[in-house]
Design a protein around this motif. Sequence first.
Motif, PDB file in Angstrom:
ATOM      1  N   MET A   1       0.847  -1.197   0.000  1.00 44.02           N
ATOM      2  CA  MET A   1       0.000   0.000   0.000  1.00 44.02           C
ATOM      3  C   MET A   1       0.880   1.244   0.000  1.00 44.02           C
ATOM      4  SD  MET A   1      -2.696   1.333   2.868  1.00 44.02           S
ATOM      5  CE  MET A   1      -3.701  -0.107   2.660  1.00 44.02           C
ATOM      6  N   GLU A   2       0.585   2.179  -0.950  1.00 41.01           N
ATOM      7  CA  GLU A   2       1.349   3.413  -1.005  1.00 41.01           C
ATOM      8  C   GLU A   2       0.951   4.318   0.150  1.00 41.01           C
ATOM      9  OE1 GLU A   2       3.750   4.327  -3.032  1.00 41.01           O
ATOM     10  OE2 GLU A   2       3.705   2.356  -3.960  1.00 41.01           O
ATOM     11  N   PRO A   3       1.919   4.927   0.860  1.00 37.85           N
ATOM     12  CA  PRO A   3       1.591   5.811   1.984  1.00 37.85           C
ATOM     13  C   PRO A   3       0.891   7.066   1.520  1.00 37.85           C
ATOM     14  CG  PRO A   3       3.915   5.977   1.442  1.00 37.85           C
ATOM     15  CD  PRO A   3       3.372   4.854   0.617  1.00 37.85           C
ATOM     16  N   ILE A   4       0.014   7.602   2.374  1.00 40.60           N
ATOM     17  CA  ILE A   4      -0.669   8.847   2.072  1.00 40.60           C
ATOM     18  C   ILE A   4       0.338   9.988   2.132  1.00 40.60           C
ATOM     19  CG2 ILE A   4      -2.488  10.439   2.791  1.00 40.60           C
ATOM     20  CD1 ILE A   4      -3.565   7.855   1.751  1.00 40.60           C
ATOM     21  N   LYS A   5       0.308  10.882   1.161  1.00 39.75           N
ATOM     22  CA  LYS A   5       1.213  12.016   1.170  1.00 39.75           C
ATOM     23  C   LYS A   5       0.795  12.995   2.257  1.00 39.75           C
ATOM     24  CE  LYS A   5       2.227  11.726  -3.772  1.00 39.75           C
ATOM     25  NZ  LYS A   5       2.157  12.447  -5.063  1.00 39.75           N
ATOM     26  N   ILE A   6       1.805  13.694   2.826  1.00 42.36           N
ATOM     27  CA  ILE A   6       1.541  14.668   3.876  1.00 42.36           C
ATOM     28  C   ILE A   6       0.556  15.717   3.400  1.00 42.36           C
ATOM     29  CG2 ILE A   6       2.562  16.439   5.346  1.00 42.36           C
ATOM     30  CD1 ILE A   6       3.249  13.588   6.143  1.00 42.36           C
ATOM     31  N   GLU A   7       0.679  16.132   2.115  1.00 41.65           N
ATOM     32  CA  GLU A   7      -0.215  17.154   1.592  1.00 41.65           C
ATOM     33  C   GLU A   7      -1.662  16.699   1.650  1.00 41.65           C
ATOM     34  OE1 GLU A   7       2.456  16.058   0.181  1.00 41.65           O
ATOM     35  OE2 GLU A   7       3.819  17.759   0.102  1.00 41.65           O
ATOM     36  N   GLU A   8      -1.882  15.405   1.384  1.00 42.70           N
ATOM     37  CA  GLU A   8      -3.244  14.876   1.403  1.00 42.70           C
ATOM     38  C   GLU A   8      -3.787  14.848   2.816  1.00 42.70           C
ATOM     39  OE1 GLU A   8      -3.529  11.767  -2.239  1.00 42.70           O
ATOM     40  OE2 GLU A   8      -2.165  11.219  -0.609  1.00 42.70           O
ATOM     41  N   VAL A   9      -2.919  14.494   3.785  1.00 38.04           N
ATOM     42  CA  VAL A   9      -3.342  14.421   5.165  1.00 38.04           C
ATOM     43  C   VAL A   9      -3.791  15.780   5.676  1.00 38.04           C
ATOM     44  CG1 VAL A   9      -2.603  13.915   7.522  1.00 38.04           C
ATOM     45  CG2 VAL A   9      -1.835  12.453   5.646  1.00 38.04           C
ATOM     46  N   LYS A  10      -3.122  16.832   5.208  1.00 35.74           N
ATOM     47  CA  LYS A  10      -3.386  18.158   5.728  1.00 35.74           C
ATOM     48  C   LYS A  10      -4.379  18.955   4.870  1.00 35.74           C
ATOM     49  CE  LYS A  10       1.049  18.669   8.065  1.00 35.74           C
ATOM     50  NZ  LYS A  10       2.269  19.492   8.202  1.00 35.74           N
ATOM     51  N   THR A  11      -4.887  18.341   3.769  1.00 40.42           N
ATOM     52  CA  THR A  11      -5.772  19.070   2.874  1.00 40.42           C
ATOM     53  C   THR A  11      -7.032  19.506   3.603  1.00 40.42           C
ATOM     54  OG1 THR A  11      -4.999  17.784   0.986  1.00 40.42           O
ATOM     55  CG2 THR A  11      -7.059  18.977   0.720  1.00 40.42           C
ATOM     56  N   PRO A  12      -7.247  20.820   3.764  1.00 46.45           N
ATOM     57  CA  PRO A  12      -8.394  21.291   4.529  1.00 46.45           C
ATOM     58  C   PRO A  12      -9.719  20.982   3.857  1.00 46.45           C
ATOM     59  CG  PRO A  12      -7.265  23.130   3.457  1.00 46.45           C
ATOM     60  CD  PRO A  12      -6.411  21.920   3.273  1.00 46.45           C
ATOM     61  N   GLN A  13      -9.734  20.844   2.485  1.00 40.97           N
ATOM     62  CA  GLN A  13     -10.970  20.583   1.780  1.00 40.97           C
ATOM     63  C   GLN A  13     -11.499  19.176   2.016  1.00 40.97           C
ATOM     64  OE1 GLN A  13      -8.242  21.808   0.394  1.00 40.97           O
ATOM     65  NE2 GLN A  13      -8.776  23.925  -0.135  1.00 40.97           N
ATOM     66  N   LEU A  14     -10.641  18.290   2.461  1.00 39.48           N
ATOM     67  CA  LEU A  14     -11.034  16.895   2.668  1.00 39.48           C
ATOM     68  C   LEU A  14     -11.656  16.761   4.050  1.00 39.48           C
ATOM     69  CD1 LEU A  14     -10.828  14.464   0.814  1.00 39.48           C
ATOM     70  CD2 LEU A  14      -8.753  13.786   1.999  1.00 39.48           C
ATOM     71  N   THR A  15     -12.967  16.884   4.126  1.00 39.10           N
ATOM     72  CA  THR A  15     -13.659  16.839   5.413  1.00 39.10           C
ATOM     73  C   THR A  15     -13.771  15.409   5.923  1.00 39.10           C
ATOM     74  OG1 THR A  15     -15.869  16.564   4.457  1.00 39.10           O
ATOM     75  CG2 THR A  15     -15.037  18.826   4.702  1.00 39.10           C
ATOM     76  N   GLU A  16     -14.101  15.302   7.188  1.00 39.21           N
ATOM     77  CA  GLU A  16     -14.274  13.977   7.788  1.00 39.21           C
ATOM     78  C   GLU A  16     -15.369  13.196   7.068  1.00 39.21           C
ATOM     79  OE1 GLU A  16     -16.020  13.010  11.979  1.00 39.21           O
ATOM     80  OE2 GLU A  16     -13.854  13.281  12.202  1.00 39.21           O
ATOM     81  N   THR A  17     -16.448  13.858   6.723  1.00 40.25           N
ATOM     82  CA  THR A  17     -17.543  13.196   6.008  1.00 40.25           C
ATOM     83  C   THR A  17     -17.077  12.692   4.651  1.00 40.25           C
ATOM     84  OG1 THR A  17     -19.210  14.580   7.096  1.00 40.25           O
ATOM     85  CG2 THR A  17     -19.853  13.497   5.044  1.00 40.25           C
ATOM     86  N   ASP A  18     -16.310  13.525   3.936  1.00 40.85           N
ATOM     87  CA  ASP A  18     -15.771  13.120   2.634  1.00 40.85           C
ATOM     88  C   ASP A  18     -14.890  11.883   2.770  1.00 40.85           C
ATOM     89  OD1 ASP A  18     -16.987  15.262   1.367  1.00 40.85           O
ATOM     90  OD2 ASP A  18     -15.237  16.571   1.602  1.00 40.85           O
ATOM     91  N   ILE A  19     -14.017  11.921   3.768  1.00 38.24           N
ATOM     92  CA  ILE A  19     -13.084  10.809   3.966  1.00 38.24           C
ATOM     93  C   ILE A  19     -13.837   9.511   4.237  1.00 38.24           C
ATOM     94  CG2 ILE A  19     -11.284   9.886   5.486  1.00 38.24           C
ATOM     95  CD1 ILE A  19     -10.442  12.823   5.972  1.00 38.24           C
ATOM     96  N   ILE A  20     -14.794   9.563   5.150  1.00 41.59           N
ATOM     97  CA  ILE A  20     -15.537   8.355   5.524  1.00 41.59           C
ATOM     98  C   ILE A  20     -16.328   7.818   4.344  1.00 41.59           C
ATOM     99  CG2 ILE A  20     -17.427   7.489   6.961  1.00 41.59           C
ATOM    100  CD1 ILE A  20     -16.412   9.373   9.164  1.00 41.59           C
ATOM    101  N   GLN A  21     -16.972   8.679   3.585  1.00 43.43           N
ATOM    102  CA  GLN A  21     -17.746   8.233   2.429  1.00 43.43           C
ATOM    103  C   GLN A  21     -16.843   7.575   1.391  1.00 43.43           C
ATOM    104  OE1 GLN A  21     -19.790  11.801   1.169  1.00 43.43           O
ATOM    105  NE2 GLN A  21     -21.507  11.465   2.589  1.00 43.43           N
ATOM    106  N   ARG A  22     -15.672   8.150   1.187  1.00 42.52           N
ATOM    107  CA  ARG A  22     -14.749   7.577   0.204  1.00 42.52           C
ATOM    108  C   ARG A  22     -14.164   6.250   0.688  1.00 42.52           C
ATOM    109  NH1 ARG A  22     -10.996  12.493  -1.881  1.00 42.52           N
ATOM    110  NH2 ARG A  22      -9.869  10.701  -2.782  1.00 42.52           N
TER     111      ARG A  22
END
Length: 223
Positions: A1-22
């Motif tokens: 599994m490729e690690p999540i990039k730091i930029e993705e972890v800190k992306t403010p547009q990626l809300t908790e709801t978005d993450i869970i749905q995805r």
Amino acid sequence: MEPIKIEEVKTPQLTETDIIQRILLGEKELYEILVRRNNQKLFRVIRSYIYDASDIDDLMQITYIKAYEKLFQFKQNSQFSTWLIRIGINECLARLKEKGRIFNLNEYQFESKILLQMHDGNPNPENRMIKQEAKLLLENAIDSLEPKYKMVYVLKELENMSIKEISCCLNISESNVKVRFHRAKSALREKLYTLSLNQEVFEFGFGNCDLLTRKVMDRISTQ
């Protein structure tokens, strides 16, 4: 599994709801973001019940895996962290029951067994030692509280959770939360309450965060 990039972890547009749905749609690698966001809080919760470092690590992994496996059951009318904490508390209580432990203050050793990490960038060894001793002193004082008071204190004072959130996590009334928090503060006030705003108490260091996150994601990748 490729690690999540730091930029993705800190992306403010990626809300908790978005993450869970995805995640529920199959992007399970995004679970790493939720793990990293909640490592410190979950560590402090479990550390309030369990002292052994290996048990803490094991319980954190179990909590995250169970939360992942039951993520479809999560009703997003509250924060993921609140739901995660409830799972973690149940796992702690089950582990204590397995070991025949009850919440008797005399059964616990008060010395802290956490490996504290200093991230203030201060090169002065004397100042680092003083700061570490102060943190240990406060941790010992918090450890001396009865568990029901300690849990409320940790969630309110160290994690800045609201009375309502704590009530939901612990399944007790808001008035009960207020009473327990008041009693916890009263027990600490004489010697240590002025130190209690130190957010580094029960700190889950950066290295620990990376290691725990990697363990959880490795286990999820095999499912």
